[in-house]
Design a protein around this motif. Structure first.
Motif, mmCIF file in Angstrom:
data_model
loop_
_atom_site.group_PDB
_atom_site.id
_atom_site.type_symbol
_atom_site.label_atom_id
_atom_site.label_comp_id
_atom_site.label_asym_id
_atom_site.label_seq_id
_atom_site.Cartn_x
_atom_site.Cartn_y
_atom_site.Cartn_z
ATOM 1 N N PHE A 93 51.426 -21.124 72.530
ATOM 2 C CA PHE A 93 52.611 -21.349 71.716
ATOM 3 C C PHE A 93 53.213 -22.800 72.251
ATOM 4 C CE2 PHE A 93 53.354 -17.616 69.536
ATOM 5 C CZ PHE A 93 52.763 -16.552 70.504
ATOM 6 N N THR A 94 53.368 -23.756 71.313
ATOM 7 C CA THR A 94 54.053 -24.964 71.478
ATOM 8 C C THR A 94 55.369 -25.221 70.504
ATOM 9 O OG1 THR A 94 51.976 -26.003 72.379
ATOM 10 C CG2 THR A 94 53.710 -27.451 71.502
ATOM 11 N N ALA A 95 56.498 -25.355 71.381
ATOM 12 C CA ALA A 95 57.345 -25.876 70.311
ATOM 13 C C ALA A 95 57.933 -27.307 70.453
ATOM 14 C CB ALA A 95 58.861 -25.015 71.223
ATOM 15 N N GLN A 96 58.184 -27.953 69.400
ATOM 16 C CA GLN A 96 58.522 -29.260 69.286
ATOM 17 C C GLN A 96 59.926 -29.533 68.810
ATOM 18 O OE1 GLN A 96 55.236 -30.061 66.492
ATOM 19 N NE2 GLN A 96 53.886 -30.942 68.169
ATOM 20 N N LEU A 97 60.464 -30.385 69.318
ATOM 21 C CA LEU A 97 61.812 -30.741 69.038
ATOM 22 C C LEU A 97 62.176 -31.994 68.862
ATOM 23 C CD1 LEU A 97 64.791 -30.024 68.592
ATOM 24 C CD2 LEU A 97 65.155 -30.175 70.957
ATOM 25 N N ILE B 200 51.209 -22.618 66.804
ATOM 26 C CA ILE B 200 50.434 -21.383 67.423
ATOM 27 C C ILE B 200 48.722 -21.646 67.480
ATOM 28 C CG2 ILE B 200 50.018 -18.701 67.441
ATOM 29 C CD1 ILE B 200 52.525 -18.562 65.711
ATOM 30 N N ARG B 201 48.428 -21.990 68.418
ATOM 31 C CA ARG B 201 46.857 -22.387 68.583
ATOM 32 C C ARG B 201 46.269 -21.097 68.668
ATOM 33 N NH1 ARG B 201 49.514 -25.503 71.879
ATOM 34 N NH2 ARG B 201 48.895 -24.195 73.593
ATOM 35 N N SER C 60 51.432 -23.777 61.862
ATOM 36 C CA SER C 60 52.511 -24.551 61.920
ATOM 37 C C SER C 60 53.706 -23.968 61.269
ATOM 38 C CB SER C 60 52.087 -25.813 61.695
ATOM 39 O OG SER C 60 53.172 -26.872 61.921
ATOM 40 N N LEU C 61 54.661 -23.591 62.027
ATOM 41 C CA LEU C 61 56.027 -23.143 61.431
ATOM 42 C C LEU C 61 57.194 -24.250 61.740
ATOM 43 C CD1 LEU C 61 55.445 -19.837 63.222
ATOM 44 C CD2 LEU C 61 55.012 -20.159 60.848
ATOM 45 N N ASN C 62 57.998 -24.530 60.661
ATOM 46 C CA ASN C 62 58.904 -25.461 60.590
ATOM 47 C C ASN C 62 60.199 -25.096 60.369
ATOM 48 O OD1 ASN C 62 56.659 -27.456 60.884
ATOM 49 N ND2 ASN C 62 56.216 -27.141 58.771
ATOM 50 N N CYS C 63 61.041 -25.813 60.897
ATOM 51 C CA CYS C 63 62.619 -25.469 61.087
ATOM 52 C C CYS C 63 63.339 -26.677 61.079
ATOM 53 C CB CYS C 63 63.000 -24.585 61.961
ATOM 54 S SG CYS C 63 64.875 -24.107 62.263
ATOM 55 N N THR C 64 64.463 -27.021 60.091
ATOM 56 C CA THR C 64 65.590 -27.838 60.313
ATOM 57 C C THR C 64 66.848 -27.244 59.928
ATOM 58 O OG1 THR C 64 65.590 -27.916 57.713
ATOM 59 C CG2 THR C 64 64.125 -29.410 58.591
ATOM 60 N N TYR C 65 67.654 -27.981 60.747
ATOM 61 C CA TYR C 65 69.160 -27.639 61.039
ATOM 62 C C TYR C 65 70.048 -28.511 60.690
ATOM 63 C CZ TYR C 65 68.613 -30.219 65.343
ATOM 64 O OH TYR C 65 68.253 -31.173 66.496
#
Lengths: 113, 109
Positions: free
Chosen positions: B61-65, B76-77, B20-25
């Protein structure tokens, strides 16, 4: 199909010297970008050209100039190199400024002594 | 504070696990979001993009917003050693693609 081609791939400069990094793309893309990558800093945008004939500053433009020579070519110039400009430089292109899908060159590793 | 923030890692997961990879903006007006993968010594390549709130799946791959929380993630499963790379989150801000500092992922066999 070459994609995005950068030259040179490696360069060592002395402080105060000037040089130009060349970039050319053969994908008929409208937008082109220059980034620098430093350890722990990710990619930082130096300049970009949304379309032929336009250029704009990115996050870290100081010490650099660019020229969009034609649709294919976008050059980055360091007029008076400084050790802080030691980095890996990536050129990228995209179909349009709003797509976000960038195609990158292989990078140019620049060392300023 | 950078406009796009990621945990630099390294993140280490065993083979077969979910990474699980995270990002904030920071720019609330941002409309499009991207995940790039960069192998050591190579150039970045796009692996996912997402424009709408919710999930977007592509293979493993799953992107979540979540625009309200200004948060983007990449799952990434069934992680594989070949997924070991640096993952860069990027946000399109008025034509400028702004990247986070990247998260280094290591998948251990």
């Amino acid at each position: 199909n070459a994609g995005v081609t950068q030259t040179p791939k490696f360069q060592v400069l002395k402080t105060g010297q000037s040089m130009t990094l060349q970039c050319a793309q053969d994908m008929n893309h409208n937008s082109m970008y220059w980034y620098r990558q430093d350890p722990g800093m990710g990619l930082r945008l130096i300049y970009y050209s949304a379309s032929e004939g336009t250029t704009d500053k990115g996050e870290v433009p100081n010490g650099y100039n660019v020229s969009r020579l034609n649709k294919r070519e976008f050059s980055l110039r360091l007029e008076s190199a400084a050790p802080s400009q030691t980095s890996v430089y990536f050129c990228a292109s995209a179909v349009g400024w709003d797509t976000g899908e960038l195609f990158f060159g292989e990078g140019s590793r620049l060392t300023v002594l | 504070q950078k406009e796009v923030e990621q945990n630099s890692g390294p993140l280490s997961v065993p083979e077969g696990a979910i990474a699980s990879l995270n990002c904030t903006y920071s720019d609330r007006g941002s409309q499009s979001f991207f995940w790039y993968r960069q192998y050591s010594g190579k150039s970045p390549e796009l692996i996912m993009f997402i424009y709408s709130n919710g999930d977007k799946e592509d293979g493993r791959f799953t992107a979540q917003l979540n625009k309200a929380s200004q948060y983007v993630s990449l799952l990434i499963r069934d992680s594989q050693p070949s997924d070991s790379a640096t993952y860069l989150c990027a946000v399109n801000q008025g034509g400028k693609l702004i990247f986070g500092q990247g998260t280094e992922l290591s998948v251990k066999p």
